[in-house]
Design a protein around this motif. Structure first.
Motif, PDB file in Angstrom:
ATOM      1  N   TYR A   1      59.086  29.591  10.986  1.00 16.64           N
ATOM      2  CA  TYR A   1      58.187  28.528  11.427  1.00 16.64           C
ATOM      3  C   TYR A   1      58.836  27.162  11.241  1.00 16.64           C
ATOM      4  O   TYR A   1      58.672  26.268  12.071  1.00 16.64           O
TER       5      TYR A   1
ATOM      6  N   ALA B   1      61.319  26.673  14.082  1.00 16.96           N
ATOM      7  CA  ALA B   1      60.588  26.420  15.327  1.00 16.96           C
ATOM      8  C   ALA B   1      60.002  25.017  15.346  1.00 16.96           C
ATOM      9  O   ALA B   1      60.070  24.313  16.355  1.00 16.96           O
ATOM     10  N   SER B   2      59.437  24.588  14.233  1.00 20.34           N
ATOM     11  CA  SER B   2      58.819  23.261  14.195  1.00 20.34           C
ATOM     12  C   SER B   2      59.849  22.140  14.246  1.00 20.34           C
ATOM     13  O   SER B   2      59.545  21.042  14.677  1.00 20.34           O
TER      14      SER B   2
ATOM     15  N   VAL C   1      54.872  22.354  17.432  1.00 17.98           N
ATOM     16  CA  VAL C   1      54.722  23.273  16.301  1.00 17.98           C
ATOM     17  C   VAL C   1      54.745  22.423  15.038  1.00 17.98           C
ATOM     18  O   VAL C   1      55.737  21.774  14.734  1.00 17.98           O
ATOM     19  N   ASN C   2      53.642  22.426  14.287  1.00 16.40           N
ATOM     20  CA  ASN C   2      53.455  21.494  13.180  1.00 16.40           C
ATOM     21  C   ASN C   2      53.727  22.160  11.832  1.00 16.40           C
ATOM     22  O   ASN C   2      52.937  22.988  11.371  1.00 16.40           O
TER      23      ASN C   2
ATOM     24  N   TYR D   1      51.258  24.065   8.656  1.00 18.22           N
ATOM     25  CA  TYR D   1      51.610  25.338   8.043  1.00 18.22           C
ATOM     26  C   TYR D   1      51.692  25.203   6.526  1.00 18.22           C
ATOM     27  O   TYR D   1      51.251  26.086   5.792  1.00 18.22           O
TER      28      TYR D   1
ATOM     29  N   GLN E   1      63.211  23.888   8.393  1.00 18.01           N
ATOM     30  CA  GLN E   1      63.228  22.568   9.022  1.00 18.01           C
ATOM     31  C   GLN E   1      64.624  21.966   8.967  1.00 18.01           C
ATOM     32  O   GLN E   1      65.097  21.407   9.957  1.00 18.01           O
TER      33      GLN E   1
END
Length: 156
Positions: free
Chosen positions: A13, A16-17, A23-24, A28, A50
């Motif tokens: 995630y 992706a963000s 995408v936050n 999450y 990230q």
């Protein structure tokens, strides 16, 4: 979900963000904070994801900065907009090319979100910031950001 599964989901995630603006990662992090058992794992994995995604932006800017400059120069934008964009780009690049201001800028951007980390990642790649310094500042800032977002949920 197991802690390994939670880490894998948070890592994915996070990547992706970092690459897809809708995408936050912050949302999450807050949701992951509701499950206090895996909160620390989620924070670290999300920050690693990230950072990996922002490193992709950093590297693409570093390797393609010459091509991007040539493409922008060929495009021939309107006079006032081109001057404004050139002035802004050059000032950010100058700011990031100095070692004493580059890392604090990346750290603050990663922790606070202003200036946007995606823009700073691209600019840092073209400004010659060292890869390992960028990764360290970005990862530290992201861990701080996600930990502060998670703190109220964990303490409640």
């Amino acid at each position: 979900m197991s802690s390994l599964g939670e880490a894998a989901v948070a890592l994915g995630y996070g990547v992706a963000s970092a690459l897809v603006p809708v995408v936050n990662a912050e949302a999450y992090a807050v949701v992951a904070g509701q499950r206090a058992g895996h909160a620390l794992i989620a924070v670290v994995a999300l920050a690693l994801g990230q950072t990996a995604g922002k490193l992709l932006l950093f590297e693409s800017a570093r390797r393609g900065s010459g091509r991007l400059a040539r493409a922008v120069a060929k495009r021939g934008t309107s006079g006032r907009a081109a001057v404004r964009a050139a002035r802004w780009t050059e000032s950010i690049r100058r700011w990031l090319s100095r070692r004493r201001t580059a890392l604090p800028t990346v750290l603050v951007s990663a922790a606070v979100g202003v200036p946007p980390l995606a823009v700073v990642s691209l600019a840092a790649g073209t400004a010659g910031v060292r890869r390992w310094e960028f990764v360290g500042a970005c990862l530290t800032g992201r861990v701080i950001r996600f930990a502060l977002l998670l703190l109220p949920a964990v303490l409640a």
